[in-house]
Design a protein around this motif. Structure first.
Motif: not given
Length: 414
Positions: A403-414
């Motif tokens: 979950t933490a990795e997915e959140a980090a990926l979404q943050t970086s893509s935004n």
């Protein structure tokens, strides 16, 4: 008396319940001795009696019930020569490649080596050959103050006596008749050898098997004949241990029992030799200690010390780490009384169910003790519950990480 550097602080026996129930008892036609019991194959025992009979014990299914089945074997232990029996070393071999252990087949092929001495303990160990392979040899102590080495002549398919100093220089010059011998293979081609003598002398040596060469040796003198020497690590391999970190008995230890004095354990003999010792309190209260075994009886990863005495008592000791400072101690956990003196103890899976039994040879016969099913079942449920809990925690931690990795990926893509 205890050797120097030992501790004899008195203690009270814990109230831990006796963890075994007796499954069977087999009476012998004549008595045995402290060398009279050994394991044969994976699920069989051989017991020798003083009248020359050897009895094989194994479990069989009889009338839909698994029971211990004694069977006499045609394995002579001595031969008549005039007015008295002549001692022989009888070696039974089965040279069929790939064949399973079969006592009936092995009994048909026997090599008789006449002995010019009274034999005591027969011990076997592995030695490294010139080509790097390992080979089993026999070591037989006798009343002639020597240990005799028997090694196979592969071309003739027979065993021959060879000078013991060729492979075991630590056993060349002995102060007295050796009553018990034990060895332990170490890494880097080394071994630990220990022997206990009729004179009370205990010898220990660290040997480089290449050569061979004695690296270090130690000796200590007791006031009575030595009945057992056993080399052992306190913790089991690949098993959890409840010993407090920093308080564990490191390395390999040496258990010494004698006929009069208290049993003694020498700690970390590779590092300290025979300098650091502790006595097993009350071990001299039930006559001579004739047998010993070091095994993990309660499945906690830490081994217990079992002592069998001529005074008909089985004693169990467990290492207890020090609460605050100082050294830990071996404390008497429980004891069990028998109706005759105890001669030998072996721990093996006789029934083939994955749970080992305790075979106790006494002056009158063989007792087979099984673990209490109540205690064992409770331990299995506890271990399963702990495993499920650990697995659940691991899965939760893995989900949180994903979950933490997915959140980090979404943050970086935004």
């Amino acid at each position: 008396m205890c050797p120097p550097h030992s501790t004899t602080t008195p203690h009270r026996m814990s109230r831990e319940p006796y963890p075994f129930v007796e499954d069977s008892f087999s009476r012998f036609p004549s008595q045995s001795n402290m060398y009279g019991l050994c394991q044969a194959g994976e699920q069989e025992l051989l017991a020798a009696t003083l009248k020359g009979k050897v009895v094989c014990f194994r479990y069989q299914e009889l009338q839909q019930k698994v029971a211990l089945w004694p069977k006499r074997c045609s394995l002579p232990t001595s031969q008549d020569s005039g007015d008295k029996a002549t001692p022989f070393l009888n070696i039974y071999c089965d040279y069929e490649p790939g064949s399973e252990f079969n006592l009936e087949s092995i009994a048909q092929s026997c090599l008789n080596l006449e002995l010019q001495f009274t034999p005591f303990q027969l011990y076997h160990t592995e030695v490294q050959c010139d080509d790097g392979a390992k080979e089993t040899v026999f070591l037989l102590s006798g009343h002639d103050q020597k240990i005799h080495l028997y090694k196979e002549n592969a071309s003739l398919h027979q065993f021959e006596e060879q000078p013991v100093e060729r492979l075991f220089p630590e056993l060349e010059q002995l102060p007295s008749n050796v009553l018990w011998l034990d060895m332990l293979s170490l890494d880097q081609g080394r071994r630990l050898s220990a022997f206990g003598c009729q004179s009370g002398c205990v010898g220990l040596a660290l040997v480089n098997q290449t050569g061979p060469e004695i690296l270090q040796s130690w000796r200590v003198q007791f006031d009575s004949p030595i009945s057992t020497v056993l080399l052992f690590p306190l913790s089991c391999k690949n098993a959890p241990s409840k010993i407090t970190p920093g308080e564990e008995m490191c390395g390999y230890n040496l258990l010494v029992t004698s006929t009069i004095e208290m049993a003694v354990i020498y700690r970390d003999v590779q590092e300290h030799g025979l300098a650091h010792s502790m006595c097993l309190a009350e071990s001299d209260q039930w006559d001579a200690v004739l047998s010993a075994l070091v095994i993990d009886l309660d499945f906690d990863g830490q081994k217990e010390v079992l002592l069998g005495t001529y005074g008909q008592e089985l004693l169990c000791y467990k290492y207890q780490a020090a609460v605050s400072g100082g050294d830990g101690q071996f404390q008497l956990q429980w004891r069990r009384s028998f109706k005759s003196p105890l001669l030998s103890i072996i721990y093996l899976d006789l029934t083939g169910d994955g749970m080992k039994e305790l075979a106790v040879l006494t002056l009158k016969g063989l007792h087979v003790l099984q673990h209490s099913l109540t205690c064992t079942a409770a331990l299995v449920l506890e271990r399963l519950s702990q495993r499920v809990s650990d697995q659940t925690k691991a899965e939760v931690a893995e989900e949180e990480e994903d979950t933490a990795e997915e959140a980090a990926l979404q943050t970086s893509s935004n």
